[in-house]
Design a protein around this motif. Structure first.
Motif, PDB file in Angstrom:
ATOM      1  N   ARG A 109       0.847  -1.194   0.000  1.00 32.19           N
ATOM      2  CA  ARG A 109       0.000   0.000   0.000  1.00 32.19           C
ATOM      3  C   ARG A 109       0.886   1.249   0.000  1.00 32.19           C
ATOM      4  NH1 ARG A 109      -3.039  -3.029  -1.591  1.00 32.19           N
ATOM      5  NH2 ARG A 109      -5.171  -3.523  -0.948  1.00 32.19           N
ATOM      6  N   PRO A 110       1.662   1.437  -1.057  1.00 30.20           N
ATOM      7  CA  PRO A 110       2.574   2.588  -1.108  1.00 30.20           C
ATOM      8  C   PRO A 110       1.804   3.909  -1.082  1.00 30.20           C
ATOM      9  CG  PRO A 110       2.389   1.563  -3.276  1.00 30.20           C
ATOM     10  CD  PRO A 110       1.698   0.649  -2.312  1.00 30.20           C
ATOM     11  N   GLY A 111       2.399   4.899  -0.421  1.00 28.98           N
ATOM     12  CA  GLY A 111       1.776   6.211  -0.325  1.00 28.98           C
ATOM     13  C   GLY A 111       0.881   6.376   0.886  1.00 28.98           C
ATOM     14  N   ARG A 112       0.512   5.283   1.513  1.00 31.39           N
ATOM     15  CA  ARG A 112      -0.291   5.358   2.734  1.00 31.39           C
ATOM     16  C   ARG A 112       0.650   5.391   3.935  1.00 31.39           C
ATOM     17  NH1 ARG A 112      -6.077   3.473   2.609  1.00 31.39           N
ATOM     18  NH2 ARG A 112      -6.720   3.866   0.456  1.00 31.39           N
ATOM     19  N   GLY A 161      -8.913   5.411   7.484  1.00 31.27           N
ATOM     20  CA  GLY A 161      -9.147   6.473   6.521  1.00 31.27           C
ATOM     21  C   GLY A 161      -8.238   6.319   5.314  1.00 31.27           C
ATOM     22  N   PRO A 162      -8.131   7.355   4.495  1.00 31.63           N
ATOM     23  CA  PRO A 162      -7.358   7.259   3.257  1.00 31.63           C
ATOM     24  C   PRO A 162      -5.868   7.051   3.467  1.00 31.63           C
ATOM     25  CG  PRO A 162      -8.116   9.510   3.625  1.00 31.63           C
ATOM     26  CD  PRO A 162      -8.820   8.657   4.615  1.00 31.63           C
ATOM     27  N   GLN A 163      -5.354   7.269   4.688  1.00 34.29           N
ATOM     28  CA  GLN A 163      -3.935   7.055   4.948  1.00 34.29           C
ATOM     29  C   GLN A 163      -3.645   5.692   5.591  1.00 34.29           C
ATOM     30  OE1 GLN A 163      -1.453   8.965   3.804  1.00 34.29           O
ATOM     31  NE2 GLN A 163      -3.184   9.993   2.797  1.00 34.29           N
ATOM     32  N   LEU A 166      -2.528  -0.504   6.797  1.00 31.29           N
ATOM     33  CA  LEU A 166      -2.740  -1.814   7.400  1.00 31.29           C
ATOM     34  C   LEU A 166      -3.483  -1.661   8.722  1.00 31.29           C
ATOM     35  CD1 LEU A 166      -2.092  -4.901   7.618  1.00 31.29           C
ATOM     36  CD2 LEU A 166       0.026  -4.250   8.784  1.00 31.29           C
ATOM     37  N   VAL A 167      -4.406  -2.589   8.964  1.00 27.95           N
ATOM     38  CA  VAL A 167      -5.082  -2.720  10.249  1.00 27.95           C
ATOM     39  C   VAL A 167      -4.652  -4.051  10.859  1.00 27.95           C
ATOM     40  CG1 VAL A 167      -7.292  -2.905  11.438  1.00 27.95           C
ATOM     41  CG2 VAL A 167      -7.055  -1.360   9.478  1.00 27.95           C
ATOM     42  N   ALA A 194      -7.580  -0.287   2.953  1.00 20.19           N
ATOM     43  CA  ALA A 194      -6.482  -0.874   3.726  1.00 20.19           C
ATOM     44  C   ALA A 194      -6.507  -2.393   3.668  1.00 20.19           C
ATOM     45  CB  ALA A 194      -6.572  -0.415   5.184  1.00 20.19           C
ATOM     46  N   LEU A 195      -5.370  -3.006   3.986  1.00 23.21           N
ATOM     47  CA  LEU A 195      -5.290  -4.435   4.206  1.00 23.21           C
ATOM     48  C   LEU A 195      -5.467  -4.729   5.698  1.00 23.21           C
ATOM     49  CD1 LEU A 195      -2.236  -5.343   1.929  1.00 23.21           C
ATOM     50  CD2 LEU A 195      -4.666  -5.689   1.431  1.00 23.21           C
ATOM     51  N   VAL A 196      -5.859  -5.976   6.016  1.00 23.51           N
ATOM     52  CA  VAL A 196      -6.070  -6.377   7.406  1.00 23.51           C
ATOM     53  C   VAL A 196      -5.242  -7.615   7.697  1.00 23.51           C
ATOM     54  CG1 VAL A 196      -7.741  -6.961   9.189  1.00 23.51           C
ATOM     55  CG2 VAL A 196      -8.439  -5.553   7.259  1.00 23.51           C
ATOM     56  N   LEU A 197      -4.565  -7.590   8.843  1.00 27.89           N
ATOM     57  CA  LEU A 197      -3.824  -8.743   9.350  1.00 27.89           C
ATOM     58  C   LEU A 197      -4.488  -9.186  10.647  1.00 27.89           C
ATOM     59  CD1 LEU A 197      -1.439 -10.714   9.710  1.00 27.89           C
ATOM     60  CD2 LEU A 197      -0.101  -8.786  10.604  1.00 27.89           C
TER      61      LEU A 197
END
Length: 400
Positions: A109-112, A161-163, A166-167, A194-197
């Protein structure tokens, strides 16, 4: 119903006899930290030493061992994770696999700029998230939660949010046993891009999971709690099929290379879940969990969950009736509770030490919490009753 009546009505009661030490008077309330070994495990380990290691020697790698991380991963996926083949592998510790998954996810997720995690997540998860954020120049966004519950949909929605890159969430909270709504929380994170782990360490083998159906991105869990893999047994990692060829994990070892035996000058990642591996897999450490997986496969995760709920409800009912001054620090509704119960009292730390000296083995978690881990297939209702009677006596001795 009395404990004896509950045990007589329990369709899984006879399975307790398959576990080492279950016939002794010791009360074991720590199955959510280290499960009892199965009686079948000792002979399995001995046979491995004599027949596979001693008999086949280096040939074992070509015959079975090289593929075991993925073969066993597929078994985990089928029996306890709700995951199709090719998405799960076994190897490394929980900490190492969490690190790999976090670093791979934020790189995807580059840029976040943010990692979202709650302040009551397991310490390793929090420490790793902090380290990854510093390594990658990211910021941690903390979710404040009640230590008797966990991350709700409203709390997560307010944090992402938009930034958000990862959660990081635990399916069952290690302190309170709060059982998160994994499907809803994953959807909230995805809606934010976002991605979630998910950390499954306190749920796998106790609470049914459906990783594919929940649209989970990544998950990691240990195998020495409800999967009874033994001290330091290797963990597992799950990566959703659609992400497998996108993620680049940071520990580039020979086992995760496209051609491990080429021994070439540069690293090229293997296709699929193999790329999440790094070094030589701990084959001996994978043996014990196979017996527990076979047992769970025999009875089914739904039956395991029914027994787990029964045990925790029994413990709560006894605590309510016989432990004055003790408060429940876990969700009262079983739909929101995993496989353990936490009971709070100002003297629980001292009570825990006294109980251990009497062969009653819970564990202690701040603030003031006695954590009762009830491994469903090795714990009886009578054991729960006997253990909580000892808790009452210990507290009476401390409070007069």
């Amino acid at each position: 119903m009395t404990a004896d009546a509950l045990d007589q009505a329990d369709p899984l009661a006879s399975l307790r006899a398959r576990f080492v030490g279950a016939e002794t008077p010791l009360v074991y309330f720590d199955g959510n930290s280290l499960g009892r070994p199965l009686s079948a495990t000792g002979p399995r380990l001995a046979a491995f030493v004599e027949q596979q290691w001693g008999g086949r020697l280096i040939r074992g790698w070509d015959e079975r061992w090289f593929d075991l991380p993925r073969v066993l991963g597929d078994e985990l996926g089928r029996i306890v994770l709700g995951a199709a083949p090719g998405q799960t592998a076994v190897g490394d510790s929980t900490t190492v696999l969490l690190y790999k998954a976090m670093r791979a996810a934020v790189a995807a997720r580059p840029g976040r700029t943010e990692i979202v995690i709650d302040r009551d997540n397991f310490p390793t998860d929090r420490y790793l998230a902090d380290g990854v954020a510093r390594e990658c120049g990211l910021t941690l966004r903390w979710i404040d939660v009640d230590t008797s519950s966990g991350v709700s949909a409203d709390l997560l929605a307010a944090a992402v949010g938009p930034q958000t890159a990862l959660v990081v969430l635990s399916h069952v909270a290690y302190r309170s046993a709060y059982l998160a709504d994994a499907s809803a929380l994953t959807r909230i994170a995805h809606d934010a891009g976002a991605l979630v782990l998910w950390d499954l360490s306190h749920s796998v083998g106790s609470v049914p999971t459906e990783l594919d159906a929940w649209d989970v991105d990544l998950a990691v869990g240990c195998t020495y709690k409800y999967l009874n893999g033994g001290p330091g047994a290797p963990a597992f990692v799950y990566v959703a099929a659609q992400l497998l060829d996108e993620l680049e994990q940071p520990v580039q070892g020979w086992m995760g290379a496209r051609d491990p035996f080429l021994m070439g000058p540069s690293y090229a990642p293997a296709p699929g879940i193999q790329r999440m591996l790094s070094g030589t897999p701990p084959i001996i450490g994978m043996l014990a969990m196979q017996d527990m997986l076979a047992l769970i496969d025999e009875v089914g995760m739904d039956a395991v969950r029914v027994k787990s709920v029964g045990l925790t409800e029994h413990a709560i009912a006894i605590a309510d009736a016989t432990l004055p001054g003790v408060t429940l620090a876990s969700p009262r509704e079983s739909a929101w509770r995993g496989g353990h119960v936490t009971l709070n009292h100002p003297h629980m730390r001292e009570a825990t030490a006294a109980l251990w000296a009497q062969d009653v083995i819970p564990d202690y978690r701040d603030p003031q919490g006695l954590r009762i881990g009830l491994s469903p297939l090795s714990t009886s209702y009578a054991e729960v009753e006997a253990g909580l009677a000892s808790v009452r006596v210990a507290l009476e001795g401390l409070t007069g």
